[in-house]
Design an enzyme around this catalytic site. Structure first.
Site, PDB file in Angstrom:
ATOM      1  CB  ALA A 105      38.399  33.331  43.798  1.00  0.00           C
ATOM      2  CG  PHE A 106      35.342  34.705  39.262  1.00  0.00           C
ATOM      3  CD1 PHE A 106      35.634  35.265  38.024  1.00  0.00           C
ATOM      4  CD2 PHE A 106      35.192  35.555  40.350  1.00  0.00           C
ATOM      5  CE1 PHE A 106      35.775  36.651  37.881  1.00  0.00           C
ATOM      6  CE2 PHE A 106      35.328  36.924  40.217  1.00  0.00           C
ATOM      7  CZ  PHE A 106      35.624  37.469  38.984  1.00  0.00           C
ATOM      8  CE  LYS A 107      39.438  39.139  40.701  1.00  0.00           C
ATOM      9  NZ  LYS A 107      38.368  38.996  41.712  1.00  0.00           N
ATOM     10  CG  ASP A 108      41.788  29.768  40.393  1.00  0.00           C
ATOM     11  OD1 ASP A 108      42.882  30.321  40.555  1.00  0.00           O
ATOM     12  OD2 ASP A 108      41.196  29.140  41.292  1.00  0.00           O
ATOM     13  CB  ALA A 111      44.652  33.850  36.508  1.00  0.00           C
TER      14      ALA A 111
END
Ligand SMILES: *Cc1c(COP(=O)(O)O)cnc(C)c1O
Length: 435
Positions: A105-108, A111
């Site tokens: 997911a794009f949150k990588d 983060a």
């Protein structure tokens, strides 16, 4: 660069302080004092510039000399070291696939960048207390944070997640890493998890002994690097004369706010669409100019089930609280679960492209906008891999979603989680035992 609190009741801080604090003491979100302009020569040369060079140039003014240039370069290199392709779906629409990172997911991206910055700052400070990143997750954040902080020296990560309420893929991503990552499986809801985390942050007898910090999505070190992929989108956009419309599946509005920031910094984008599910606080605001928060409604695009989108105040600030100015660049629409499923099925059958539920919300919103603006073309951000939501996707398409290699490996690993009742005393003694 200094960051001020949007609540105006706290002093301005450095990038380092904003990263460590997350939120200002007056509970406001931090916002950069000025919007740096990217070099026109970078915009003109996007196609021939490497992703890490683009990322470095975009983020550098926000970090200044608080991280040595060479290290900052390494950090952005590690942040963007997976493909982010722009894939044509129709003549008018392309999908920017943000799901090729380790937790799909794009949150990588946010983060990974934040964990490395925080790791560096913590190492500089030589604190006596152990640094503990405490975070509650309803699904995607936990995996991205766990992965981003894995093996970062001097930082322990504790993730609270609601038992039985995250998908099996999400649970494996949270619970199989080990080392400095601890998962607490809370016998309760996401709200219970969030409540426990809040209580820990306000417990001074605890924060005197442990240095607690959060990896919340409002942290500037998670928010700002999300600008990168809007530049990567333009790098792959063939028609330099006509900039794209970009549709962003939105929940807390951090992602789209980063896109708008990139645009304010000089990136050419014709228009932004914030695509929401039934949680339609912002779509209603754009109709009525009344901002009314709501209790989050559960949907099949659950990462966007947010009833009080925290980053929207940053968007208003970007547009100087000027509604007509905002309206010119920004549209927001709400898409139902039924429409989401129908879109997923139609695009799969007609275009042979498999969207995830979040991407499908963005796709339909974009399609509707393009119907009214037929001279334009657009990009939808595909924010998660469809396999993360196979329980929704498979019944709609009737076909299995094959597991990517990295994931089939994770699915076989043993789950490492501590079960806990939603009791603050239990959490407190767990945290103190970590010392
Ligand atoms: C977090 C998330 C979103 C929403 O992003 P915001 O920045 O909160 O608006 C959309 N899609 C997926 C898959 C997510 O994980």
């Amino acid at each position: 660069m200094k960051y001020f609190s949007l609540n105006q009741q706290a002093p301005a801080v450095s990038f380092q302080e904003a990263t460590i604090l997350g939120q200002a003491p007056d509970k406001g979100l931090y916002f950069p004092e000025r919007i740096p302009q990217v070099n026109k020569s970078l915009i003109d040369a996007l196609q021939t510039t490497s992703n890490e060079e683009i990322a470095f140039q975009v983020i550098h003014p926000y970090v200044g000399n608080e991280i040595p240039d060479e290290l900052l370069y390494t950090i952005v290199q590690e942040t963007v070291n997976f493909p982010i392709p722009l894939v044509p779906v129709t003549d008018q629409i392309a999908a920017l696939e943000l799901f090729h990172g380790p937790t799909l997911a794009f949150k990588d991206i946010g983060a990974r960048f934040m964990s490395r910055c925080l790791g560096y700052f913590v190492g500089q400070q030589q604190r006596k207390e152990k640094v503990v990143v405490l975070v509650a997750t309803s699904g995607d954040t936990g995996g991205a944070v766990a992965n981003g902080f894995y093996d970062v020296e001097g930082v322990e990560v504790v993730i609270l997640y609601p038992s039985g309420k995250v998908s099996s893929v999400q649970e494996q991503q949270l619970t199989t890493l080990g080392k400095n990552i601890q998962a607490l499986e809370i016998n309760g809801t996401f709200d219970d998890c969030q409540q426990l985390v809040k209580q820990a942050f306000s417990d001074q007898s605890l924060t005197d002994r442990l240095f607690l910090t959060s990896a919340n999505s409002i942290n500037v070190a998670r928010w700002l690097p999300q600008q990168f992929y809007y530049f990567f989108a333009l790098k792959q956009w063939q028609d330099q004369e006509h900039p794209p419309v970009i549709s962003v599946p939105s929940g807390n509005f951090g992602n789209i706010c980063a896109g708008l920031l990139a645009c304010k910094s000089g990136l050419p984008v014709s228009h932004f669409i914030a695509a929401c599910n039934a949680n339609d606080v912002v779509p209603r605001y754009m109709q009525t100019q009344q901002y009314e928060t709501m209790k989050a409604v559960p949907t099949i695009s659950n990462a966007m089930d947010v009833g009080n989108p925290s980053n929207f105040v940053r968007i208003l600030e970007l547009f100087h609280q000027n509604f007509p100015e905002l309206q010119q660049k920004f549209t927001s629409v709400s898409i139902s679960d039924q429409e989401t499923k129908a879109t997923l099925k139609r695009v799969y059958e007609q275009q042979h492209y498999l969207l995830d539920p979040h991407g499908a919300v963005g796709y339909l919103a974009l399609e509707r906008y393009l119907n009214e603006h037929p001279q334009e073309r657009g990009i939808v951000l595909e924010t998660a891999h469809p396999v993360k939501f196979y329980d929704v996707v498979e019944p709609v398409t009737g076909d299995p979603v094959p597991l990517p290699d990295a994931l089939s490996h994770i699915m076989k690993l043993p789950k490492l989680a501590t079960k806990m009742d939603p009791s603050y005393e239990a959490l407190r003694s767990f945290l103190l035992k970590m010392k």
